[in-house]
Design a protein around this motif. Structure first.
Motif, short mmCIF file in Angstrom:
data_model
loop_
_atom_site.label_atom_id
_atom_site.label_comp_id
_atom_site.label_asym_id
_atom_site.label_seq_id
_atom_site.Cartn_x
_atom_site.Cartn_y
_atom_site.Cartn_z
N SER A 119 0.88 -1.21 0.04
CA SER A 119 -0.12 -0.02 -0.12
C SER A 119 1.03 1.26 -0.07
CB SER A 119 -0.91 0.01 1.24
OG SER A 119 -1.69 1.07 1.24
N ILE A 120 2.08 1.28 0.95
CA ILE A 120 2.78 2.49 0.84
C ILE A 120 3.59 2.48 -0.39
CG2 ILE A 120 4.91 3.22 1.80
CD1 ILE A 120 4.11 1.99 4.55
N LEU A 121 4.13 1.62 -1.14
CA LEU A 121 4.61 1.78 -2.28
C LEU A 121 3.64 2.12 -3.60
CD1 LEU A 121 6.68 -1.62 -2.50
CD2 LEU A 121 7.59 0.80 -2.07
N ARG A 122 2.51 1.79 -3.33
CA ARG A 122 1.50 2.34 -4.32
C ARG A 122 1.27 3.69 -4.12
NH1 ARG A 122 -2.55 -0.90 -2.83
NH2 ARG A 122 -1.90 -2.59 -4.32
N GLU A 123 0.96 4.05 -2.84
CA GLU A 123 1.01 5.57 -2.49
C GLU A 123 2.29 6.35 -3.16
OE1 GLU A 123 0.09 5.97 1.35
OE2 GLU A 123 -1.74 4.95 1.59
N ARG A 124 3.44 5.77 -2.96
CA ARG A 124 4.80 6.75 -3.34
C ARG A 124 4.80 6.54 -4.71
NH1 ARG A 124 9.31 4.15 0.56
NH2 ARG A 124 8.75 5.28 2.43
N ASN A 125 4.21 5.68 -5.57
CA ASN A 125 3.99 5.69 -7.06
C ASN A 125 3.30 6.66 -7.44
OD1 ASN A 125 4.92 4.35 -9.45
ND2 ASN A 125 2.90 3.45 -9.41
N MET A 126 2.14 6.74 -6.67
CA MET A 126 1.21 7.61 -7.42
C MET A 126 1.83 9.28 -7.29
SD MET A 126 -2.61 6.05 -5.95
CE MET A 126 -3.48 7.71 -6.51
N ASP A 127 2.45 9.29 -5.97
CA ASP A 127 3.00 10.61 -5.71
C ASP A 127 3.97 11.04 -6.71
OD1 ASP A 127 3.51 12.98 -3.84
OD2 ASP A 127 5.59 11.98 -3.38
N MET A 128 5.10 10.01 -7.11
CA MET A 128 5.75 10.22 -8.05
C MET A 128 5.27 10.44 -9.63
SD MET A 128 8.84 10.13 -6.65
CE MET A 128 9.68 10.23 -8.01
N ARG A 129 4.18 9.79 -9.65
CA ARG A 129 3.51 10.06 -10.97
C ARG A 129 3.07 11.57 -10.93
NH1 ARG A 129 -0.05 4.77 -12.61
NH2 ARG A 129 1.67 3.36 -12.87
N HIS A 130 2.50 12.09 -10.00
CA HIS A 130 2.33 13.39 -9.81
C HIS A 130 3.32 14.39 -9.86
CE1 HIS A 130 -1.62 11.92 -7.51
NE2 HIS A 130 -1.79 11.90 -8.60
N ARG A 131 4.25 14.05 -9.23
CA ARG A 131 5.34 15.08 -9.54
C ARG A 131 5.82 14.94 -11.01
NH1 ARG A 131 9.22 14.08 -4.06
NH2 ARG A 131 7.80 14.20 -2.66
#
Length: 231
Positions: free
Chosen positions: A57-69
């Motif tokens: 779940s954390i990795l998925r959230e980080r992945n979404m944040d990186m995509r937004h960035r």
């Protein structure tokens, strides 16, 4: 028994120590699969989830944040490309101007139609009877010093809000609508004019924002306009 409790409390391992240990030994749970299977973490839904599920779940959230960035960086890059193209067209038009009026018309056309600047003012200091400048205003330097003396003391671009008197001098027809201003004195040996742009939003041009674009256009005008002015 009481003394033993005190000793145990004093020697208890802290959360910080556990955290440091796990950071130094990231393979700890690999060697302790049974412990890993027993760990449970609270979930927003109220149900317990395993550590592995939490990590996913954390990795998925980080992945979404990186995509937004990354998306934001790409948007900024596209904006910079568009700004560069518009600036290039403006500079070429200024360089190709054959007369003072041609050059000034190119400036106003670009600011109005490409950069969508709300209000633009170009003031040249001199004798109105001796200088025809199209959309630019020609004013005596003495009059400018009466109204924008502080502006003229600084040779660098400036952004922010101006006093009511300064705003009326720079934008007499739109003073009540001007919220914020960016300007640059024009200098070729001596100050020969001022270029000012304004936005209706009081926070649009801020003192903390960059002035590279305006400074660049000012430098081009500093080299192009003096050749047309009376010596």
């Amino acid at each position: 028994m009481s003394d033993q409790t005190v000793v145990d409390t004093e020697n208890a391992i802290t959360e910080e120590q556990v955290t440091k240990y796990l950071r130094k030994h990231p393979d700890f749970f690999v060697k302790q699969p049974g412990l890993l299977a027993d760990l449970r973490l609270p979930h927003e839904s109220g149900q317990a989830i395993s550590l592995v599920e939490r990590q996913v779940s954390i990795l998925r959230e980080r992945n979404m944040d990186m995509r937004h960035r990354l998306s934001k960086l790409l948007d900024n890059a596209r904006d910079n490309d568009r700004l560069f193209d518009k600036t290039k067209r403006l500079v070429l038009a200024l360089l190709e101007g054959k007369t003072l009026t041609d050059t000034i018309d190119s400036l106003f056309y670009s600011f109005d139609n490409e950069f969508k600047i709300h209000y633009t003012t170009l003031i040249l200091f001199g004798d109105r009877a001796a200088l025809s400048a199209g959309k630019a205003r020609v004013e005596p330097l003495s009059k400018a010093r009466e109204s924008i003396a502080q502006v003229l003391k600084n040779s660098r671009p400036q952004c922010g809000t101006l006093s009511a008197e300064e705003t009326r001098y720079l934008f007499p027809d739109f003073a009540d609508s001007v919220g914020s201003v960016a300007l640059v004195p024009l200098i070729h040996g001596n100050t020969f004019g001022v270029l000012a742009i304004a936005n209706r939003d009081p926070g649009y041009y801020r003192s903390s924002m960059g002035t590279l674009f305006l400074s660049y256009i000012g430098e081009v005008l500093n080299r192009q306009l003096p050749q047309y002015l009376p010596r």
